[in-house]
Motif scaffolding. Structure first.
Motif, PDB file in Angstrom:
ATOM      1  N   GLY A 147       0.822  -1.211   0.000  1.00 23.17           N
ATOM      2  CA  GLY A 147       0.000   0.000   0.000  1.00 23.17           C
ATOM      3  C   GLY A 147       0.853   1.256   0.000  1.00 23.17           C
ATOM      4  N   ALA A 148       1.925   1.250   0.783  1.00 19.52           N
ATOM      5  CA  ALA A 148       2.816   2.413   0.830  1.00 19.52           C
ATOM      6  C   ALA A 148       3.493   2.649  -0.514  1.00 19.52           C
ATOM      7  CB  ALA A 148       3.867   2.206   1.925  1.00 19.52           C
ATOM      8  N   VAL A 149       3.889   1.581  -1.169  1.00 26.54           N
ATOM      9  CA  VAL A 149       4.522   1.699  -2.487  1.00 26.54           C
ATOM     10  C   VAL A 149       3.538   2.300  -3.488  1.00 26.54           C
ATOM     11  CG1 VAL A 149       5.457   0.409  -4.446  1.00 26.54           C
ATOM     12  CG2 VAL A 149       6.191  -0.157  -2.113  1.00 26.54           C
ATOM     13  N   GLU A 150       2.292   1.873  -3.420  1.00 26.03           N
ATOM     14  CA  GLU A 150       1.258   2.421  -4.312  1.00 26.03           C
ATOM     15  C   GLU A 150       1.082   3.922  -4.075  1.00 26.03           C
ATOM     16  OE1 GLU A 150      -3.572   1.971  -4.985  1.00 26.03           O
ATOM     17  OE2 GLU A 150      -2.438   0.274  -4.202  1.00 26.03           O
ATOM     18  N   MET A 151       1.023   4.327  -2.811  1.00 26.05           N
ATOM     19  CA  MET A 151       0.880   5.744  -2.470  1.00 26.05           C
ATOM     20  C   MET A 151       2.102   6.541  -2.938  1.00 26.05           C
ATOM     21  SD  MET A 151      -0.592   5.016   1.350  1.00 26.05           S
ATOM     22  CE  MET A 151      -0.400   6.674   1.985  1.00 26.05           C
ATOM     23  N   ALA A 152       3.280   5.954  -2.758  1.00 27.49           N
ATOM     24  CA  ALA A 152       4.516   6.628  -3.157  1.00 27.49           C
ATOM     25  C   ALA A 152       4.581   6.827  -4.666  1.00 27.49           C
ATOM     26  CB  ALA A 152       5.723   5.831  -2.671  1.00 27.49           C
ATOM     27  N   LYS A 153       4.118   5.842  -5.406  1.00 31.82           N
ATOM     28  CA  LYS A 153       4.136   5.961  -6.873  1.00 31.82           C
ATOM     29  C   LYS A 153       3.178   7.046  -7.360  1.00 31.82           C
ATOM     30  CE  LYS A 153       5.811   1.329  -8.000  1.00 31.82           C
ATOM     31  NZ  LYS A 153       5.514   0.020  -8.649  1.00 31.82           N
ATOM     32  N   THR A 154       2.046   7.209  -6.663  1.00 31.45           N
ATOM     33  CA  THR A 154       1.119   8.283  -7.003  1.00 31.45           C
ATOM     34  C   THR A 154       1.776   9.633  -6.785  1.00 31.45           C
ATOM     35  OG1 THR A 154      -0.819   6.943  -6.437  1.00 31.45           O
ATOM     36  CG2 THR A 154      -1.114   9.331  -6.462  1.00 31.45           C
ATOM     37  N   GLU A 155       2.494   9.763  -5.675  1.00 28.85           N
ATOM     38  CA  GLU A 155       3.216  11.006  -5.403  1.00 28.85           C
ATOM     39  C   GLU A 155       4.290  11.269  -6.452  1.00 28.85           C
ATOM     40  OE1 GLU A 155       5.154  14.374  -3.935  1.00 28.85           O
ATOM     41  OE2 GLU A 155       3.112  13.625  -3.655  1.00 28.85           O
ATOM     42  N   GLN A 156       5.010  10.243  -6.836  1.00 23.51           N
ATOM     43  CA  GLN A 156       6.047  10.413  -7.858  1.00 23.51           C
ATOM     44  C   GLN A 156       5.452  10.892  -9.181  1.00 23.51           C
ATOM     45  OE1 GLN A 156       7.877   6.311  -7.026  1.00 23.51           O
ATOM     46  NE2 GLN A 156       9.644   7.461  -7.782  1.00 23.51           N
ATOM     47  N   ALA A 157       4.272  10.382  -9.510  1.00 22.08           N
ATOM     48  CA  ALA A 157       3.655  10.711 -10.793  1.00 22.08           C
ATOM     49  C   ALA A 157       2.930  12.055 -10.785  1.00 22.08           C
ATOM     50  CB  ALA A 157       2.674   9.604 -11.191  1.00 22.08           C
ATOM     51  N   GLN A 158       2.320  12.418  -9.643  1.00 25.92           N
ATOM     52  CA  GLN A 158       1.446  13.586  -9.627  1.00 25.92           C
ATOM     53  C   GLN A 158       1.892  14.701  -8.687  1.00 25.92           C
ATOM     54  OE1 GLN A 158      -2.612  12.274  -8.954  1.00 25.92           O
ATOM     55  NE2 GLN A 158      -2.362  10.489 -10.284  1.00 25.92           N
ATOM     56  N   GLY A 159       2.867  14.430  -7.824  1.00 25.26           N
ATOM     57  CA  GLY A 159       3.332  15.445  -6.889  1.00 25.26           C
ATOM     58  C   GLY A 159       4.139  16.529  -7.572  1.00 25.26           C
ATOM     59  N   ASP A 185       6.302  18.893  -5.230  1.00 29.87           N
ATOM     60  CA  ASP A 185       7.430  19.262  -4.383  1.00 29.87           C
ATOM     61  C   ASP A 185       8.607  18.305  -4.604  1.00 29.87           C
ATOM     62  OD1 ASP A 185       8.272  20.940  -1.866  1.00 29.87           O
ATOM     63  OD2 ASP A 185       8.842  18.876  -1.438  1.00 29.87           O
ATOM     64  N   PRO A 186       9.783  18.819  -4.934  1.00 27.37           N
ATOM     65  CA  PRO A 186      10.937  17.948  -5.221  1.00 27.37           C
ATOM     66  C   PRO A 186      11.319  17.044  -4.052  1.00 27.37           C
ATOM     67  CG  PRO A 186      11.345  20.175  -6.010  1.00 27.37           C
ATOM     68  CD  PRO A 186      10.101  20.245  -5.183  1.00 27.37           C
ATOM     69  N   ALA A 187      11.313  17.587  -2.838  1.00 21.06           N
ATOM     70  CA  ALA A 187      11.696  16.787  -1.673  1.00 21.06           C
ATOM     71  C   ALA A 187      10.685  15.675  -1.401  1.00 21.06           C
ATOM     72  CB  ALA A 187      11.837  17.682  -0.440  1.00 21.06           C
ATOM     73  N   ALA A 188       9.398  15.985  -1.575  1.00 15.23           N
ATOM     74  CA  ALA A 188       8.355  14.977  -1.359  1.00 15.23           C
ATOM     75  C   ALA A 188       8.467  13.864  -2.390  1.00 15.23           C
ATOM     76  CB  ALA A 188       6.973  15.628  -1.419  1.00 15.23           C
ATOM     77  N   LYS A 189       8.727  14.225  -3.625  1.00 19.75           N
ATOM     78  CA  LYS A 189       8.873  13.219  -4.681  1.00 19.75           C
ATOM     79  C   LYS A 189      10.124  12.368  -4.449  1.00 19.75           C
ATOM     80  CE  LYS A 189       7.560  14.217  -8.878  1.00 19.75           C
ATOM     81  NZ  LYS A 189       7.353  14.803 -10.211  1.00 19.75           N
ATOM     82  N   GLN A 190      11.167  12.993  -3.925  1.00 18.83           N
ATOM     83  CA  GLN A 190      12.399  12.247  -3.631  1.00 18.83           C
ATOM     84  C   GLN A 190      12.158  11.245  -2.511  1.00 18.83           C
ATOM     85  OE1 GLN A 190      15.699  14.770  -2.556  1.00 18.83           O
ATOM     86  NE2 GLN A 190      17.179  13.109  -2.589  1.00 18.83           N
ATOM     87  N   LEU A 191      11.440  11.660  -1.459  1.00 18.52           N
ATOM     88  CA  LEU A 191      11.126  10.735  -0.374  1.00 18.52           C
ATOM     89  C   LEU A 191      10.224   9.607  -0.872  1.00 18.52           C
ATOM     90  CD1 LEU A 191      11.257   9.867   2.573  1.00 18.52           C
ATOM     91  CD2 LEU A 191       9.322  11.392   3.042  1.00 18.52           C
ATOM     92  N   ALA A 192       9.285   9.947  -1.734  1.00 21.15           N
ATOM     93  CA  ALA A 192       8.396   8.924  -2.295  1.00 21.15           C
ATOM     94  C   ALA A 192       9.198   7.873  -3.054  1.00 21.15           C
ATOM     95  CB  ALA A 192       7.361   9.574  -3.209  1.00 21.15           C
ATOM     96  N   ALA A 193      10.190   8.319  -3.793  1.00 22.77           N
ATOM     97  CA  ALA A 193      11.031   7.381  -4.543  1.00 22.77           C
ATOM     98  C   ALA A 193      11.803   6.474  -3.584  1.00 22.77           C
ATOM     99  CB  ALA A 193      12.000   8.147  -5.433  1.00 22.77           C
ATOM    100  N   LYS A 194      12.270   7.054  -2.482  1.00 20.79           N
ATOM    101  CA  LYS A 194      13.009   6.270  -1.478  1.00 20.79           C
ATOM    102  C   LYS A 194      12.096   5.242  -0.822  1.00 20.79           C
ATOM    103  CE  LYS A 194      15.760   6.742   2.764  1.00 20.79           C
ATOM    104  NZ  LYS A 194      14.965   5.751   3.540  1.00 20.79           N
TER     105      LYS A 194
END
Length: 207
Positions: free
Chosen positions: A165-177, A179-188
């Motif tokens: 579930g967390a990976v799914e949420m993180a991928k949504t942030e990577q695609a639609q977010g 903020d650079p820092a938020a997208k970087q954390l999502a990738a991590k």
């Protein structure tokens, strides 16, 4: 007498002109003052061109309680896990996710958004639909009651689902977010938890 009267009129007219001129200067000063006040109001207004968007806010707002539940599960495993491998995994999860909660809480504060309270686990149906991988209260209670190998099996199965579930949420942030820092954390998060899913699947196969 006419000359005197004309002189009086001229003097009066000149005085009136001076008064109007003075009044005009006074009005001009007031206008500058108003412009100054307008400038101060504009400076105090929220900045435009923010670096974050609604997806960034949702990511942090949802991932914080999501991480908190993972921490609750990990802390239970630290004291109840039957195998050293599961305890070590629980330690790793706790060490990774606690700082991430602090980071995301800082973002929300900086963005002028409320930080979810520790009790905000979104166990209602609407929250569950928005946050994939979250465990229900009953599942958390069942985990707390389990012991030995049963506990390890249940913990790994639940944490795999939680991580997915967390990976799914993180991928949504990577695609639609935004903020650079938020997208970087999502990738991590996506990378770390995908690796841990593979690790946990291996552990389950050995139990």
């Amino acid at each position: 007498m006419r000359t005197i009267n004309l002189r009086r009129v001229a003097v009066a007219t000149g005085a009136l002109s001076l008064a109007l001129l003075a009044g005009g200067c006074g009005d001009s000063g007031m206008d500058h003052g108003n412009m100054g006040n307008g400038s101060r109001t504009s400076a105090a207004a929220p900045k435009s061109g923010a670096t974050f968007n609604a997806t960034d806010v949702k990511f942090a707002n949802d991932m914080i309680p999501h991480h908190r539940q993972a921490l609750d599960m990990a802390k239970t495993a630290q004291s109840k896990a039957a195998t050293p491998e599961v305890k070590a995994l629980a330690d790793k999860i706790a060490k990774a996710q606690e700082p991430e909660i602090a980071t995301m809480s800082g973002w929300l504060t900086a963005w002028g958004e409320p930080v979810p309270s520790p009790g905000a686990m979104h166990h209602d149906m609407g929250g569950m639909a928005e946050m994939p991988g979250m465990m229900t209260d009953q599942e958390m209670q069942d985990l707390a009651k389990a012991t030995g190998k049963d506990f390890d099996t249940m913990f790994l199965q639940m944490m795999i689902k939680h991580h997915q579930g967390a990976v799914e949420m993180a991928k949504t942030e990577q695609a639609q977010g935004q903020d650079p820092a938020a997208k970087q954390l999502a990738a991590k998060i996506a990378a770390d938890q995908t690796a841990e899913i593979t690790e946990m699947q291996g552990m389950l196969a050995k139990l």
